[in-house]
Design a protein around this motif. Structure first.
Motif, PDB file in Angstrom:
ATOM      1  N   GLY A 215       0.790  -1.228   0.000  1.00  0.00           N
ATOM      2  CA  GLY A 215       0.000   0.000   0.000  1.00  0.00           C
ATOM      3  C   GLY A 215       0.818   1.271   0.000  1.00  0.00           C
ATOM      4  N   PHE A 216       2.057   1.215  -0.509  1.00  0.00           N
ATOM      5  CA  PHE A 216       2.935   2.390  -0.585  1.00  0.00           C
ATOM      6  C   PHE A 216       3.115   3.041   0.786  1.00  0.00           C
ATOM      7  CE2 PHE A 216       1.927   3.272  -5.366  1.00  0.00           C
ATOM      8  CZ  PHE A 216       2.563   2.088  -5.695  1.00  0.00           C
ATOM      9  N   THR A 217       3.301   2.192   1.780  1.00  0.00           N
ATOM     10  CA  THR A 217       3.565   2.679   3.122  1.00  0.00           C
ATOM     11  C   THR A 217       5.054   2.598   3.400  1.00  0.00           C
ATOM     12  OG1 THR A 217       3.007   2.411   5.473  1.00  0.00           O
ATOM     13  CG2 THR A 217       3.157   0.405   4.159  1.00  0.00           C
ATOM     14  N   ALA A 218       5.563   3.520   4.217  1.00  0.00           N
ATOM     15  CA  ALA A 218       7.005   3.592   4.452  1.00  0.00           C
ATOM     16  C   ALA A 218       7.289   4.055   5.868  1.00  0.00           C
ATOM     17  CB  ALA A 218       7.647   4.568   3.458  1.00  0.00           C
ATOM     18  N   PRO A 219       8.443   3.686   6.404  1.00  0.00           N
ATOM     19  CA  PRO A 219       8.852   4.176   7.712  1.00  0.00           C
ATOM     20  C   PRO A 219       9.416   5.584   7.598  1.00  0.00           C
ATOM     21  CG  PRO A 219      10.578   2.811   6.812  1.00  0.00           C
ATOM     22  CD  PRO A 219       9.443   2.764   5.824  1.00  0.00           C
ATOM     23  N   PRO A 220       9.690   6.232   8.713  1.00  0.00           N
ATOM     24  CA  PRO A 220      10.385   7.523   8.646  1.00  0.00           C
ATOM     25  C   PRO A 220      11.764   7.345   8.015  1.00  0.00           C
ATOM     26  CG  PRO A 220       9.481   7.130  10.846  1.00  0.00           C
ATOM     27  CD  PRO A 220       9.357   5.845  10.095  1.00  0.00           C
ATOM     28  N   ASP A 221      12.234   8.378   7.326  1.00  0.00           N
ATOM     29  CA  ASP A 221      13.588   8.337   6.787  1.00  0.00           C
ATOM     30  C   ASP A 221      14.574   8.035   7.906  1.00  0.00           C
ATOM     31  OD1 ASP A 221      12.514   8.994   4.379  1.00  0.00           O
ATOM     32  OD2 ASP A 221      13.410  10.991   4.237  1.00  0.00           O
ATOM     33  N   GLY A 222      15.532   7.191   7.609  1.00  0.00           N
ATOM     34  CA  GLY A 222      16.567   6.874   8.584  1.00  0.00           C
ATOM     35  C   GLY A 222      16.343   5.597   9.356  1.00  0.00           C
ATOM     36  N   LEU A 223      15.140   4.989   9.237  1.00  0.00           N
ATOM     37  CA  LEU A 223      14.897   3.766   9.999  1.00  0.00           C
ATOM     38  C   LEU A 223      15.896   2.673   9.617  1.00  0.00           C
ATOM     39  CD1 LEU A 223      12.962   2.060  11.922  1.00  0.00           C
ATOM     40  CD2 LEU A 223      12.040   1.162   9.796  1.00  0.00           C
ATOM     41  N   TYR A 224      16.078   2.459   8.314  1.00  0.00           N
ATOM     42  CA  TYR A 224      16.961   1.376   7.904  1.00  0.00           C
ATOM     43  C   TYR A 224      18.424   1.702   8.151  1.00  0.00           C
ATOM     44  CZ  TYR A 224      12.751  -0.712   6.057  1.00  0.00           C
ATOM     45  OH  TYR A 224      11.496  -1.258   5.963  1.00  0.00           O
ATOM     46  N   ALA A 225      18.754   2.975   8.235  1.00  0.00           N
ATOM     47  CA  ALA A 225      20.104   3.349   8.670  1.00  0.00           C
ATOM     48  C   ALA A 225      20.316   2.945  10.124  1.00  0.00           C
ATOM     49  CB  ALA A 225      20.322   4.852   8.499  1.00  0.00           C
ATOM     50  N   ALA A 226      19.295   3.175  10.952  1.00  0.00           N
ATOM     51  CA  ALA A 226      19.384   2.763  12.355  1.00  0.00           C
ATOM     52  C   ALA A 226      19.432   1.238  12.464  1.00  0.00           C
ATOM     53  CB  ALA A 226      18.196   3.323  13.135  1.00  0.00           C
ATOM     54  N   PHE A 227      18.635   0.548  11.649  1.00  0.00           N
ATOM     55  CA  PHE A 227      18.697  -0.912  11.606  1.00  0.00           C
ATOM     56  C   PHE A 227      20.081  -1.377  11.167  1.00  0.00           C
ATOM     57  CE2 PHE A 227      13.989  -2.399  10.971  1.00  0.00           C
ATOM     58  CZ  PHE A 227      13.668  -1.877  12.201  1.00  0.00           C
ATOM     59  N   ARG A 228      20.621  -0.700  10.159  1.00  0.00           N
ATOM     60  CA  ARG A 228      21.914  -1.083   9.593  1.00  0.00           C
ATOM     61  C   ARG A 228      23.010  -1.070  10.658  1.00  0.00           C
ATOM     62  NH1 ARG A 228      24.903  -3.523   5.557  1.00  0.00           N
ATOM     63  NH2 ARG A 228      26.246  -2.094   4.436  1.00  0.00           N
TER      64      ARG A 228
END
Length: 446
Positions: A225-238
């Protein structure tokens, strides 16, 4: 002979009857009376009855530049006239050239590229690489995710509507974060949302046995559904993943090639700690031709210790098409057009739906826009989305549908969309959503 297949039926109706007689029941078709699309040009298509539609879905985000783009059709015709097929057992100049360009654009250092025929196959290959490299079948995936229809891709798909079996070759652990507006952390502001998701990830890793191979994630969930987390979430995960040596696979099948406008790849909204280890792509690069692939660091790509080829991945015709399409995309700055026209379209849609309780949210980036629909009590409304799909078709506009509850309209036209076409589509959607709002309001009355 049934009425549906009789002499009085339309050609599309007769074709639908034949389709049902030989195709699987689970092979979905849009619309109560399915369309047969026979021609396309620019941002428009025609059906078998000759009716013209403005295409706001592009064959599920696949017609990236334009229908019948002259550069692509010429490249396909010229290559087909020389040789159609060779396989990866032979050198192919177009394949090498396209791989060089994609490797350079990927942001992954010392990158290697393996071509497939679809996004499903690309994700399948990425999982093979990651699990082989890490000697583990444990995979982290996002809730509400979708990664394809193969046995292994279904095994990491967090959207139950697209996951027909619980059997799996992988041990999949689902992480919070892909859906911003629902779930246990939806009420939190963005920084706290990210912190809560990171804490959840750390807690999950603390309870696993063995070595987790990789996290696979769509920067913006497509089918979800074209939903996304806030920018930077995957950087924090990384940052957390790196502490454990866990690989990051970014599924760019729908978000790649500048569709989001702000970035060429979706992962670049989460770039604080560098690029991913693996990147998968498909759809738009072929502009309708069957191209998918994986980009990975050389040590990851080269970790397989058995022979492998691809009979159809990287075929001369599809590679010629991909090169022509990518060249057109870059030379005409279609990423910039997606940012400008997509930004205008999103703001226009937000303005026209501001007074519609049936519209829970208009979200997106560039020319990847979702309109989430709800009942009068705020619950998801798949019926409203289905109605909107039909009404839009009646008014000459093709759109998509998705979301976990199938209540999100998906807007993803070719990246060459003009301002005038964006306004035309927005006007149709305003009319459609007014009718949907009226229908939902009518259901409230005793």
């Amino acid at each position: 002979m049934t009425a549906a297949s009789g002499p009085g039926a339309s050609p599309a109706t007769r074709l639908h009857a034949r389709h049902r007689a030989v195709m699987p029941e689970w092979l979905a078709l849009y619309y109560r009376e399915p369309l047969e699309l026979t021609h396309g040009e620019g941002r428009h298509v025609r059906d078998s009855q000759g009716r013209r539609y403005l295409d706001f879905f592009g064959g599920i985000l696949t017609t990236m530049t334009a229908h019948a783009l002259p550069e692509v059709t010429k490249a396909v015709a010229e290559q087909a006239g020389r040789i159609l097929h060779t396989s990866t057992l032979y050198l192919d100049r177009h394949m090498v050239e396209l791989a060089e360009r994609i490797a350079a654009l990927s942001g992954i250092p010392d990158a290697r590229v393996f071509f497939t025929t679809s996004g499903t196959e690309a994700n399948d290959a990425a999982l093979l690489l990651a699990t082989s490299y890490r000697r583990s079948n444990q995979i982290l995936a996002m809730r509400n995710s979708y990664h394809g229809r193969s046995f292994s891709a279904v095994a990491i798909t967090g959207n139950s509507s697209w996951s027909p079996t619980s059997l799996s070759p992988l041990q999949t652990l689902y992480v919070h974060g892909g859906i911003r507006r629902s779930g246990p952390y939806a009420h939190l502001p963005d920084p706290d949302f990210v912190s809560a998701c990171v804490a959840d990830l750390k807690d999950m890793l603390g309870q696993t046995h063995g070595r987790v191979a990789a996290l696979i994630a769509e920067p913006i969930q497509g089918v979800g559904g074209f939903t996304a987390p806030p920018d930077g979430l995957y950087a924090a995960f990384r940052e957390v993943l790196a502490e454990h040596g866990i690989l990051w696979i970014t599924d760019e099948v729908q978000t790649g090639w500048g569709r989001t406008g702000d970035h060429f790849w979706g992962w670049q909204a989460h770039a604080e700690h560098g690029p991913p280890d693996l990147l998968t792509f498909a759809k738009g690069i072929g502009n309708g031709m069957s191209i998918g692939g994986v980009v990975a660091r050389a040590d990851v790509m080269n970790c397989l210790d058995a022979n492998s080829i691809s009979t159809f991945g990287g075929s001369p015709v599809t590679m010629a098409a991909g090169l022509a399409n990518l060249t057109h995309l870059l030379e005409h700055d279609l990423q910039g057009n997606a940012r400008r026209v997509g930004g205008l379209l999103i703001e226009r849609l937000r303005a026209i739906t501001a007074g519609f309780p049936a519209v829970r949210e208009v979200r997106g980036r560039g020319l990847m826009i979702g309109i989430e629909l709800a009942e009068h009590d705020g619950s998801p409304s798949p019926e409203a989305a289905s109605l909107a799909l039909e009404l839009a078709r009646e008014e000459g506009l093709l759109i998509g549908k998705g979301g976990r509850e199938a209540n999100v309209l998906r807007i993803a036209p070719p990246l060459s969309l003009t301002v005038a076409e964006a306004e035309e589509g927005a006007a149709v959607l305003e009319s459609v959503l007014r009718q949907v709002q009226s229908t939902i309001a009518g259901k409230e009355r005793p």
